[in-house]
Write an enzyme that holds these catalytic residues in place. Structure first.
Site, mmCIF file in Angstrom:
data_model
loop_
_atom_site.group_PDB
_atom_site.id
_atom_site.type_symbol
_atom_site.label_atom_id
_atom_site.label_comp_id
_atom_site.label_asym_id
_atom_site.label_seq_id
_atom_site.Cartn_x
_atom_site.Cartn_y
_atom_site.Cartn_z
ATOM 1 N N ARG A 24 1.223 -1.052 0.074
ATOM 2 C CA ARG A 24 0.083 0.452 -0.187
ATOM 3 C C ARG A 24 0.475 1.325 -0.044
ATOM 4 N NH1 ARG A 24 -5.682 -0.148 1.627
ATOM 5 N NH2 ARG A 24 -6.139 -2.213 1.129
ATOM 6 N N ARG A 28 -2.947 6.910 0.956
ATOM 7 C CA ARG A 28 -3.604 7.921 2.133
ATOM 8 C C ARG A 28 -2.414 8.818 2.969
ATOM 9 N NH1 ARG A 28 -8.880 5.774 3.333
ATOM 10 N NH2 ARG A 28 -7.068 3.824 3.500
ATOM 11 N N ARG A 37 -6.500 12.340 -5.312
ATOM 12 C CA ARG A 37 -7.680 11.379 -5.060
ATOM 13 C C ARG A 37 -8.880 11.766 -4.975
ATOM 14 N NH1 ARG A 37 -11.301 8.714 -4.407
ATOM 15 N NH2 ARG A 37 -12.015 7.509 -2.534
ATOM 16 N N ASP A 74 -6.992 -1.983 -7.611
ATOM 17 C CA ASP A 74 -7.590 -3.105 -6.071
ATOM 18 C C ASP A 74 -7.922 -4.414 -6.722
ATOM 19 O OD1 ASP A 74 -8.472 -1.415 -3.305
ATOM 20 O OD2 ASP A 74 -9.881 -3.577 -3.997
ATOM 21 N N TYR A 150 -15.608 -11.359 0.764
ATOM 22 C CA TYR A 150 -16.234 -9.490 -0.325
ATOM 23 C C TYR A 150 -17.180 -10.317 -0.748
ATOM 24 C CZ TYR A 150 -11.713 -7.446 1.971
ATOM 25 O OH TYR A 150 -10.776 -6.215 2.537
HETATM 26 O O1 CP3 Z 1 0.127 0.821 -3.470
HETATM 27 C C1 CP3 Z 1 -0.316 -0.393 -3.367
HETATM 28 O O2 CP3 Z 1 -0.031 -1.120 -2.141
HETATM 29 C C2 CP3 Z 1 -1.441 -1.046 -5.101
HETATM 30 C C3 CP3 Z 1 -2.329 -0.402 -4.231
HETATM 31 C C4 CP3 Z 1 -3.634 -1.673 -3.635
HETATM 32 C C5 CP3 Z 1 -4.894 -1.003 -3.180
HETATM 33 N N1 CP3 Z 1 -5.072 -1.931 -2.401
HETATM 34 C C6 CP3 Z 1 -4.635 0.778 -2.795
HETATM 35 C C7 CP3 Z 1 -6.491 1.151 -2.110
HETATM 36 C C8 CP3 Z 1 -3.442 -2.728 -3.055
HETATM 37 C C9 CP3 Z 1 -2.266 -3.378 -3.393
HETATM 38 C C10 CP3 Z 1 -4.686 -3.025 -2.333
HETATM 39 C C11 CP3 Z 1 -5.085 -4.996 -2.140
HETATM 40 C C12 CP3 Z 1 -6.334 -4.599 -0.860
HETATM 41 N N2 CP3 Z 1 -7.421 -3.925 -1.880
HETATM 42 C C13 CP3 Z 1 -6.508 -5.993 -0.837
HETATM 43 C C14 CP3 Z 1 -4.864 -6.539 -0.031
HETATM 44 C C15 CP3 Z 1 -3.711 -5.539 0.524
HETATM 45 C C16 CP3 Z 1 -4.395 -5.506 1.733
HETATM 46 O O3 CP3 Z 1 -4.765 -4.903 2.729
HETATM 47 O O4 CP3 Z 1 -4.755 -6.574 3.193
HETATM 48 C C17 CP3 Z 1 -7.433 -5.833 -0.058
HETATM 49 C C18 CP3 Z 1 -8.353 -6.625 1.224
HETATM 50 C C19 CP3 Z 1 -8.465 -4.649 -1.285
HETATM 51 C C20 CP3 Z 1 -9.152 -4.440 -0.704
HETATM 52 C C21 CP3 Z 1 -9.640 -3.005 -0.274
HETATM 53 N N3 CP3 Z 1 -9.177 -1.687 -1.432
HETATM 54 C C22 CP3 Z 1 -10.057 -2.235 0.794
HETATM 55 C C23 CP3 Z 1 -10.678 -3.014 2.212
HETATM 56 C C24 CP3 Z 1 -10.534 -0.642 1.073
HETATM 57 C C25 CP3 Z 1 -10.334 0.143 2.198
HETATM 58 C C26 CP3 Z 1 -10.075 0.413 3.210
HETATM 59 C C27 CP3 Z 1 -9.165 1.123 3.447
HETATM 60 O O5 CP3 Z 1 -7.951 1.371 3.597
HETATM 61 O O6 CP3 Z 1 -9.242 2.069 2.424
HETATM 62 C C28 CP3 Z 1 -9.611 -0.459 0.080
HETATM 63 C C29 CP3 Z 1 -9.571 0.835 -0.947
HETATM 64 C C30 CP3 Z 1 -8.113 1.164 -1.160
HETATM 65 N N4 CP3 Z 1 -7.269 0.626 -2.191
HETATM 66 C C31 CP3 Z 1 -7.066 2.650 -0.985
HETATM 67 C C32 CP3 Z 1 -6.017 2.319 -1.223
HETATM 68 C C33 CP3 Z 1 -4.955 2.974 -1.763
HETATM 69 C C34 CP3 Z 1 -7.694 3.811 -0.145
HETATM 70 C C35 CP3 Z 1 -9.407 4.246 -0.782
HETATM 71 C C36 CP3 Z 1 -9.031 5.516 -0.719
HETATM 72 O O7 CP3 Z 1 -7.747 6.114 -0.887
HETATM 73 O O8 CP3 Z 1 -10.377 6.212 -1.242
#
Ligand code: CP3
Length: 341
Positions: A24, A28, A37, A74, A150
């Site tokens: 990640r 943010r 964003r 994602d 999910y």
């Molecule tokens: O920089 C990176 O790692 C690349 C991008 C990436 C994102 N999600 C961007 C993201 C990657 C590799 C993921 C993987 C992901 N997404 C996982 C597996 C890894 C882990 O953390 O366990 C999972 C379970 C998800 C599903 C997901 N996406 C959730 C549960 C959420 C909401 C929680 C949160 O952190 O807000 C997301 C949203 C998300 N995916 C964000 C980002 C940067 C944040 C949303 C935003 O910026 O508005």
């Protein structure tokens, strides 16, 4: 040698220093991420707009010079491209139309909607063209089990109870879903490789709550099938698997899945896990995202512990899970400075 430290760890003898990137790493905690964003109407629009996804992928590389970039996307683009409605609610997380029963599973598209996913591959091509020569590009997908949690729960669930219950109640229907996801993951990873990904990571973020038999059946076996499917076409592209939260069986997992690398979560006893694995297997991890927020002596000590536990081994320095939004930039800089010695 490929002149990319991240890829060398898979091919050459253990390097003097571990390559480093952060799960990640685009997100943010970066002001420049929050700024772009705000330009997209929704998180999925953001993922599907190549210019924005390219910029988000490159931001942490510009700022910190990590050894690898991970494509900004994602894991939930796969359910989205199978026709299940996916949206992200601000401040809450993902929401999906719940898969209630076998019929709902059968009604999913049988193949990925590649038109929907085209912007992801376009973003990979764009990033690859703009990355520094020494930086590797990682593609990824969610593992079938984690995607299913999910898709069945309709949202993130603390103990994955809806999917676990569904799998106990109707294992045949559940395996239909898992099989469809295995095929979708193979296709998505292959297309990411063809668009420029030089390694891929499979995130099984919710592997940890499963009893052993369920873990083997739904998590380990499906990851093994994905890796076999990708290898059949691209035998040389390294695959990292992240079975987050499993409390043992690391060597068996690597042997069964043939993953090149295993990403270890924060709670894993690193030296012990490393000692249980063959020398050629790469480990990745496992700094606590919370100690990266805390900083100071606690951070320095935690970094030293990992460096010591993995000295002389094939290791990729990373967090044990994704970086948190409150993380101070200065602490990330400190981390990189210490790992690079
Ligand atoms: O920089 C990176 O790692 C690349 C991008 C990436 C994102 N999600 C961007 C993201 C990657 C590799 C993921 C993987 C992901 N997404 C996982 C597996 C890894 C882990 O953390 O366990 C999972 C379970 C998800 C599903 C997901 N996406 C959730 C549960 C959420 C909401 C929680 C949160 O952190 O807000 C997301 C949203 C998300 N995916 C964000 C980002 C940067 C944040 C949303 C935003 O910026 O508005």
């Amino acid at each position: 040698m490929s002149a990319k430290p991240f890829l060398d760890v898979f091919h050459a003898a253990p390097a003097e220093r571990s390559p480093i990137w952060m799960m990640r790493q685009a997100g943010r905690y970066l002001a420049e991420y929050r700024a772009i964003r705000a330009k997209a109407a929704s998180f999925l629009d953001f993922c599907y707009t190549p210019e924005l996804a390219i910029e988000a992928t490159l931001q942490p590389i510009r700022r910190f010079g990590f050894d690898a970039a991970i494509i900004f996307s994602d894991i939930l683009v796969i359910p989205d491209a199978l026709g299940q409605g996916v949206r992200f609610v601000e401040g809450e997380g993902p929401r999906l139309d719940v898969l209630e029963d076998r019929m709902a599973i059968e009604n999913l598209a049988s193949r990925l909607d590649l038109e929907r996913l085209a912007p992801v591959y376009a973003a990979l091509r764009g990033v690859r063209a703009m990355l520094p020569a020494e930086t590797a590009l990682i593609g990824f997908c969610g593992a079938p089990w984690t995607l299913a949690t999910y898709m069945i729960g309709g949202r993130g669930t603390p103990d994955q109870a809806p999917a676990r219950q569904f799998a106990y109640r109707d294992p045949e229907a559940f395996s239909l879903l898992i099989n469809r996801l295995v095929e979708a993951c193979i296709e998505h990873l292959i297309l990411q490789i063809e668009a420029g990904a030089e390694a891929v990571q499979i995130f099984d973020s919710w592997a940890g709550n499963l009893p052993e038999a369920e873990f083997l059946r739904w998590s380990q076996e499906s990851i093994a099938r994905i890796i076999a499917g990708v290898r059949a076409k691209y035998p040389d592209v390294p695959v990292i698997a992240f079975p987050r939260g499993i409390s043992g069986g690391f060597a068996r997992f690597v042997q069964a899945t043939k993953a090149d690398a295993i990403s270890l979560d924060t709670a894993t006893f690193l030296a012990e896990a490393r000692a249980s694995l063959p020398a050629k297997v790469v480990t990745q991890g496992n700094l606590d995202p919370l100690v990266l927020i805390a900083g100071g002596d606690a951070l320095d000590r935690a970094i030293d512990d990992i460096l010591e536990a993995t000295q002389g081994t094939r290791h990729i320095f990373n967090l044990g899970h994704g970086i948190l939004p409150q993380t101070p930039i200065a602490h990330v800089e400190r981390l990189i400075e210490k790992v690079r010695g």
